[in-house]
Design a protein around this motif. Structure first.
Motif, PDB file in Angstrom:
ATOM      1  N   ILE A  46      -1.873   9.769   6.786  1.00 40.24           N
ATOM      2  CA  ILE A  46      -2.526   8.827   5.883  1.00 40.24           C
ATOM      3  C   ILE A  46      -4.021   9.114   5.888  1.00 40.24           C
ATOM      4  O   ILE A  46      -4.615   9.376   6.943  1.00 40.24           O
ATOM      5  N   ARG A 106       0.511   2.398   6.414  1.00 40.07           N
ATOM      6  CA  ARG A 106      -0.501   2.467   5.355  1.00 40.07           C
ATOM      7  C   ARG A 106      -0.913   1.074   4.899  1.00 40.07           C
ATOM      8  O   ARG A 106      -2.109   0.805   4.692  1.00 40.07           O
ATOM      9  N   GLU A 130      -1.302   7.567   1.257  1.00 38.79           N
ATOM     10  CA  GLU A 130      -0.408   8.373   2.081  1.00 38.79           C
ATOM     11  C   GLU A 130      -0.387   9.803   1.559  1.00 38.79           C
ATOM     12  O   GLU A 130      -0.257  10.033   0.348  1.00 38.79           O
TER      13      GLU A 130
END
Length: 423
Positions: A46, A106, A130
Motif C-alpha cells: 500500500i 488500506r 493499494e
C-alpha cells in the motif's frame, strides 16, 4: 459422491437436463467473462503519496513523512515502512503482513491519515492506494523527423484521441525527455534590479504554488532556474510579479528574464530506424477486456490520418499471448474430443464413446459458468489450468468408460454395472 452417482443412474432424465443446463449456462457466461493477458494481481503493498508544492526535501521529511510514518507505525498488519522525500512530494510504501487483508489495512491507513491535523495547510490531502500490478495491452510508436517539441505535441494529441475510445482508459507516454521551463537571467539584470536567485525562486513559489523552488544552472555569464517537473505555460511566468515598489511600480519576471519552454538535455529514449520516436503504452485497468482494448488500438492505428512524415506503428500487441493460449485450449479440446471418440468407438462402440465424449464439453463449458460469478477471468494462467484439467478429464473419461464397459460384459448392462464401474 457415490450416492449422488447412484441417484443420477436411477434418474437419467435429470442428469441429461443438468448437462443441458450446464452447457447453456456456460455458453451464456463465456461472453460475460473478462479476458485479460494476466490478472491485476494485488502486491500486498500500500502506498501513501502526499504533495507539498515548492517544499524542499528536508521540509517534506519533517512536515509530511515523519508525521505520516508515526501515524501508520502502530497499525496492525503492516511492516517494512519505507519513505522517500523529494522536492514537493512524500512517498510512503508499506508491506502487508501475510494473512491480513490488504483492503482492510488500506481502509485503516486511510482513516489514520484523514485524522491527522498536524500537516501543513498548503499541503494536499494525502492519497492512500493499494498497489496493483497493471498489464500493458499494446505499445504504439509515433515516428517523425521532428524536434522534441513537435513530437511531444503530436504524441499528446494522439493520446487524447486514443482516450476518446470507451475501451481505452489509460495511455502513458514513454521515450521523451522531461519537459521543463527554464528562466534565464543575466548577472547584469540581477545587479540592476538588486535581485537574488532565492528571491526569484520564492516569488515563483508564492505565485505559482504548484512549481518548485528551482534548480540553478550556470552557463558562462548566465544562470538558469528550472521551474518544476510539471511546468505551466510560459506566459504564467512572464506575467509573474517578482516585486512591487512602495509607489506601486510592478517588476514582472518577463522584464528581466528570458522564459524558455523546452525539454531537458536528456537524449531521446526511443528511436526507430534512425528516426526519433515516442512510445504510447496502452494499459488495461479495472474490468476492461484485453481483446476489446487491443481491437480498439488496432482500429485506431488502421484509421489514423496523419500528416506526411509522421508514422504510427503498432510495435507490440500483448494480447497476442492470450489469443495464442486461448487458441491452444480450443485446439487441444477439439483434438482430445476427436481422439477420444475414435478410440472408444474402436473398442467399445459408438454409443458408449458418444456419451463419454459428451462429458468433456459439459465439464469444460459448465466450469465457465462460475467464472463471472466469482470475479475470475480468462487469462493465460486460467487458460493453462484449463489445458491441464482437460487432460485429466479426457483421461478419467477413458478409464471410467472402459471400467463400465468391462463390468457390463461381465454382469450384463444395467445400473449395477455402471455403479460397479465407477467405484
Amino acid at each position: 459422491m457415490f450416492q449422488s452417482i447412484a441417484w443420477f443412474t436411477r434418474n437419467p432424465a435429470v442428469a441429461n437436463l443438468l448437462a443441458l443446463l450446464l452447457l447453456v449456462a456456460g455458453f451464456l457466461a463465456i461472453p460475460q467473462t473478462r479476458q485479460e493477458t494476466l490478472p491485476n494481481l494485488p502486491l500486498d503493498r500500500i502506498g501513501v503519496v502526499a504533495k507539498f508544492p515548492g517544499a524542499a526535501p528536508e521540509v517534506v521529511e519533517q512536515t509530511l513523512c515523519s508525521p505520516l510514518e508515526t501515524a501508520l507505525y502502530t497499525i496492525e498488519g503492516i511492516s517494512n515502512i519505507r519513505s522517500e522525500s523529494r522536492e514537493g512530494v512524500c512517498s510512503i510504501t508499506v508491506d502487508v503482513v501475510e494473512g491480513y487483508v490488504s483492503s482492510k489495512v488500506r481502509d485503516e491507513m486511510a482513516v489514520r491519515v484523514e485524522n491527522l491535523n498536524n500537516l501543513p495547510q498548503d499541503a494536499a490531502d494525502p492519497e492512500v492506494a493499494e498497489a496493483v500490478l497493471r498489464n500493458r495491452v499494446a505499445r504504439l510508436l509515433v515516428v517523425a523527423d521532428a524536434r522534441p517539441r513537435a513530437l511531444h505535441q503530436i504524441a499528446w494529441q494522439l493520446r487524447d484521441h486514443l482516450l476518446d475510445h470507451p475501451a481505452i482508459a489509460e495511455v502513458r507516454l514513454e521515450g521523451l525527455p522531461a519537459r521543463e521551463i527554464a528562466l534565464e537571467v543575466t548577472r547584469e539584470s540581477l545587479h540592476r534590479y538588486d535581485l537574488t536567485f532565492d528571491a526569484i525562486a520564492q516569488s515563483i513559489h508564492d505565485n505559482l504554488g504548484r512549481t518548485s523552488g528551482g534548480l540553478l544552472r550556470r552557463e558562462s555569464a548566465n544562470s538558469l532556474i528550472l521551474a518544476g517537473e510539471t511546468p505551466s505555460k510560459p506566459e504564467d511566468y512572464r506575467d509573474l510579479t517578482v516585486r512591487r515598489s512602495d509607489d506601486g511600480e510592478r517588476l514582472a519576471l518577463g522584464d528581466f528574464a528570458y522564459v524558455r519552454d523546452g525539454f531537458s538535455r536528456d537524449a531521446m529514449a526511443a528511436w526507430l530506424n534512425g528516426r526519433p520516436a515516442v512510445a504510447l503504452d496502452v494499459y488495461r485497468i479495472g474490468n476492461q477486456d484485453v481483446v476489446e482494448t487491443a481491437e480498439a488500438v488496432q482500429d485506431f492505428v488502421a484509421s489514423a490520418n496523419l500528416p506526411d512524415g509522421i508514422d504510427l506503428v503498432l510495435w507490440s500487441d500483448d494480447s497476442d499471448q492470450y489469443r495464442e493460449r486461448s487458441g491452444l485450449l480450443w485446439k487441444n479440446a477439439l483434438q482430445g474430443l476427436v481422439l477420444l471418440v475414435l478410440l472408444l468407438a474402436v473398442f467399445f462402440g459408438w454409443r458408449l464413446s458418444g456419451w463419454v465424449a459428451l462429458g468433456i464439453p459439459v465439464a469444460m463449458i459448465g466450469a465457465c459458468t462460475v467464472l463471472p460469478l466469482t470475479g475470475f477471468s480468462f487469462n493465460t494462467i486460467s487458460l493453462f489450468a484449463f489445458i491441464l484439467v482437460l487432460g485429466i478429464v479426457v483421461d478419467d473419461a477413458v478409464i471410467v468408460g472402459e471400467s463400465v464397459d468391462e463390468q457390463a460384459r461381465r454382469t450384463g448392462p444395467g445400473h449395477a454395472a455402471v455403479l460397479k464401474g465407477v467405484q
